[in-house]
Design a protein around this motif. Structure first.
Motif, PDB file in Angstrom:
ATOM      1  N   ALA A 117       0.848  -1.190   0.000  1.00 15.75           N
ATOM      2  CA  ALA A 117       0.000   0.000   0.000  1.00 15.75           C
ATOM      3  C   ALA A 117       0.885   1.242   0.000  1.00 15.75           C
ATOM      4  O   ALA A 117       1.899   1.299   0.706  1.00 15.75           O
ATOM      5  CB  ALA A 117      -0.916   0.002   1.217  1.00 15.75           C
ATOM      6  N   LEU A 118       0.512   2.239  -0.782  1.00 14.68           N
ATOM      7  CA  LEU A 118       1.268   3.492  -0.856  1.00 14.68           C
ATOM      8  C   LEU A 118       0.322   4.656  -0.617  1.00 14.68           C
ATOM      9  O   LEU A 118      -0.633   4.868  -1.372  1.00 14.68           O
ATOM     10  CB  LEU A 118       1.944   3.634  -2.220  1.00 14.68           C
ATOM     11  N   VAL A 119       0.592   5.417   0.444  1.00 15.62           N
ATOM     12  CA  VAL A 119      -0.155   6.633   0.755  1.00 15.62           C
ATOM     13  C   VAL A 119       0.810   7.800   0.636  1.00 15.62           C
ATOM     14  O   VAL A 119       1.914   7.761   1.198  1.00 15.62           O
ATOM     15  CB  VAL A 119      -0.787   6.561   2.158  1.00 15.62           C
ATOM     16  N   GLY A 127       1.938  11.901 -13.600  1.00 14.38           N
ATOM     17  CA  GLY A 127       1.751  10.609 -14.244  1.00 14.38           C
ATOM     18  C   GLY A 127       1.280   9.515 -13.318  1.00 14.38           C
ATOM     19  O   GLY A 127       0.830   8.467 -13.785  1.00 14.38           O
ATOM     20  N   MET A 128       1.354   9.736 -12.004  1.00 13.25           N
ATOM     21  CA  MET A 128       0.874   8.725 -11.070  1.00 13.25           C
ATOM     22  C   MET A 128      -0.634   8.869 -10.892  1.00 13.25           C
ATOM     23  O   MET A 128      -1.149   9.976 -10.716  1.00 13.25           O
ATOM     24  CB  MET A 128       1.589   8.862  -9.719  1.00 13.25           C
ATOM     25  N   LEU A 129      -1.329   7.744 -10.938  1.00 12.47           N
ATOM     26  CA  LEU A 129      -2.788   7.760 -10.923  1.00 12.47           C
ATOM     27  C   LEU A 129      -3.330   7.251  -9.592  1.00 12.47           C
ATOM     28  O   LEU A 129      -2.907   6.189  -9.111  1.00 12.47           O
ATOM     29  CB  LEU A 129      -3.332   6.900 -12.062  1.00 12.47           C
ATOM     30  N   PRO A 130      -4.285   7.964  -8.993  1.00 12.19           N
ATOM     31  CA  PRO A 130      -4.887   7.504  -7.741  1.00 12.19           C
ATOM     32  C   PRO A 130      -5.684   6.232  -7.958  1.00 12.19           C
ATOM     33  O   PRO A 130      -6.321   6.036  -8.998  1.00 12.19           O
ATOM     34  CB  PRO A 130      -5.800   8.674  -7.347  1.00 12.19           C
ATOM     35  N   GLY A 131      -5.624   5.351  -6.967  1.00 10.34           N
ATOM     36  CA  GLY A 131      -6.323   4.084  -7.071  1.00 10.34           C
ATOM     37  C   GLY A 131      -5.586   3.045  -7.888  1.00 10.34           C
ATOM     38  O   GLY A 131      -5.978   1.872  -7.904  1.00 10.34           O
ATOM     39  N   ILE A 132      -4.524   3.463  -8.564  1.00  9.50           N
ATOM     40  CA  ILE A 132      -3.710   2.538  -9.364  1.00  9.50           C
ATOM     41  C   ILE A 132      -2.266   2.551  -8.867  1.00  9.50           C
ATOM     42  O   ILE A 132      -1.723   1.535  -8.451  1.00  9.50           O
ATOM     43  CB  ILE A 132      -3.765   2.900 -10.863  1.00  9.50           C
ATOM     44  N   ASP A 133      -1.667   3.732  -8.896  1.00 14.60           N
ATOM     45  CA  ASP A 133      -0.269   3.875  -8.465  1.00 14.60           C
ATOM     46  C   ASP A 133      -0.143   4.216  -6.988  1.00 14.60           C
ATOM     47  O   ASP A 133       0.930   4.051  -6.407  1.00 14.60           O
ATOM     48  CB  ASP A 133       0.430   4.958  -9.287  1.00 14.60           C
ATOM     49  N   TYR A 134      -1.196   4.725  -6.388  1.00 12.71           N
ATOM     50  CA  TYR A 134      -1.196   5.034  -4.960  1.00 12.71           C
ATOM     51  C   TYR A 134      -2.636   5.023  -4.465  1.00 12.71           C
ATOM     52  O   TYR A 134      -3.586   5.146  -5.248  1.00 12.71           O
ATOM     53  CB  TYR A 134      -0.530   6.373  -4.675  1.00 12.71           C
ATOM     54  N   GLY A 291      -8.288  -3.194   2.424  1.00 13.35           N
ATOM     55  CA  GLY A 291      -9.018  -3.306   1.169  1.00 13.35           C
ATOM     56  C   GLY A 291     -10.110  -2.300   0.900  1.00 13.35           C
ATOM     57  O   GLY A 291     -10.868  -2.464  -0.060  1.00 13.35           O
ATOM     58  N   ARG A 292     -10.201  -1.227   1.696  1.00  9.38           N
ATOM     59  CA  ARG A 292     -11.241  -0.250   1.402  1.00  9.38           C
ATOM     60  C   ARG A 292     -10.739   0.786   0.381  1.00  9.38           C
ATOM     61  O   ARG A 292      -9.692   1.404   0.586  1.00  9.38           O
ATOM     62  CB  ARG A 292     -11.680   0.502   2.655  1.00  9.38           C
ATOM     63  N   PRO A 293     -11.475   1.014  -0.712  1.00 10.14           N
ATOM     64  CA  PRO A 293     -11.116   2.101  -1.638  1.00 10.14           C
ATOM     65  C   PRO A 293     -11.230   3.449  -0.921  1.00 10.14           C
ATOM     66  O   PRO A 293     -12.170   3.673  -0.144  1.00 10.14           O
ATOM     67  CB  PRO A 293     -12.148   1.979  -2.767  1.00 10.14           C
ATOM     68  N   LEU A 294     -10.289   4.335  -1.178  1.00  9.04           N
ATOM     69  CA  LEU A 294     -10.232   5.600  -0.466  1.00  9.04           C
ATOM     70  C   LEU A 294     -10.510   6.778  -1.389  1.00  9.04           C
ATOM     71  O   LEU A 294     -10.256   6.696  -2.596  1.00  9.04           O
ATOM     72  CB  LEU A 294      -8.838   5.775   0.149  1.00  9.04           C
TER      73      LEU A 294
END
Length: 340
Positions: A117-119, A127-134, A291-294
């Motif tokens: 997990a990356l926060v 270029g970093m996408l939320p929900g994919i890269d972090y 596992g909760r989407p943020l």
């Protein structure tokens, strides 16, 4: 105070106090006994110590442990190397404040691609996408901080004043947002004020950036410095020139708080809430692990700090009694205050 800034992809903020764990999520987090690494731009600032304290406190309450804290010393190459190492190390998650932008994007991606997990704090590299890269970005409302700083400086600026901005010269979303908001407020509410700017690449160069600005603008009548540590260098440089400039900054570190309380050059501070941000980052990390989407952008409002409320604000932000140096500051003359 309302959150006015948008996230790095234009997201509207979800307030940090709305990110809470259910009983089932809390039980899952405790059962996971997760290990987390924290990667900071620096560990030596007051902001960093409070941010880390908030993380450690909340993570410990859910049986998770911060097993490593990395101090990158504002060096993008160090950050990239350490993230690559952590991607292959025995941690479940990484909380990181990206230094710069494109140069550290791939290193951050390596963490999430390794299944961890990356926060992110404050910034998402291009270029970093939320929900994919972090999982998400947790931040203070930096646009709001810039607005607060402009509002605090304005009463100290005469008509037709020249005001300076001393900002970070590295591509960094948080400090850019502060400057954009500062400029926007001045254009709307003080169009008579002329704004000039210089930048520094490292904190140690902030005094030199101010010297250049002052040399080019001998009519300078006020200043916004993007956060407290460079502001300390600017204060020293201004005093060395014999200038009595009103200065506003962000972050309620002890030195600038003492300067403000003692009637020194600092006239106002747009304070973050680093302890609460650390708590929010810790909770978001645990939620990502179970596992909760943020929400992609989680933010906290800033706090306007003046000479009148600085002691109370310091106690609120630091979650501790005000230290004697701050309580005694009003008994001192400004030149006796610490400036380095």
């Amino acid at each position: 105070m309302a959150i006015t800034g948008l996230g790095p992809h234009g997201e509207r903020a979800v307030p940090a106090d709305q990110i809470v764990m259910s009983e089932a999520e809390a039980a899952a987090a405790r059962a996971g006994r997760y290990s987390i690494a924290v990667v900071l731009h620096t560990t030596t600032s007051d902001w960093s110590s409070q941010e880390l304290a908030g993380m450690v406190s909340v993570l410990g309450s859910y049986s998770a442990a911060v097993i490593e804290v990395v101090d990158c010393g504002f060096d993008m190459n160090v950050q990239a190397r350490e993230l690559q190492r952590l991607a292959h190390g025995p941690v479940d998650a990484v909380i990181s404040i990206p230094i710069g932008n494109a140069m550290v994007a791939d290193a951050h991606r390596s963490v999430s691609r390794a299944g961890k997990a990356l926060v992110l704090l404050d910034n998402a590299p291009t270029g970093m996408l939320p929900g994919i890269d972090y999982a998400c970005v947790v931040s203070t409302d930096n646009f709001g901080l810039g607005t607060i700083a402009a509002e605090l400086l304005s009463p100290h600026l005469p008509e037709e004043a020249v005001a300076g901005i001393v900002n970070y010269g590295v591509d960094f979303f948080a400090t850019y947002e502060r400057e954009i908001a500062f400029r926007k407020w001045m254009q709307l509410h003080r169009p008579d004020v002329t704004l000039v700017r210089d930048r520094f690449q490292t904190i140690e160069e902030a005094g030199a950036a101010f010297d250049r600005l002052a040399a080019d603008n001998d009519d300078l009548e006020g200043l916004f410095v993007t956060w407290d540590e460079p502001a300390i260098r600017v204060i020293s440089a201004a005093r060395a020139r014999g200038l009595d400039l009103p200065i506003v900054t962000a972050d309620l570190g002890l030195t600038v708080a003492t300067e403000l309380c003692g009637g020194g050059l600092i006239k106002g501070i747009a304070s973050q809430r680093p302890y609460e941000q650390g708590v929010a980052a810790g909770i978001a990390t645990l939620l990502a692990l179970v596992g909760r989407p943020l929400p992609h952008w989680i933010a906290l409002p800033g706090l306007a700090v003046t000479e009148q409320n600085v002691i109370e604000a310091y106690q609120v932000v630091w979650h501790a009694p005000a230290p004697p140096i701050l309580l005694n500051a009003r008994k001192w003359s400004a030149p006796r205050l610490a400036t380095s």
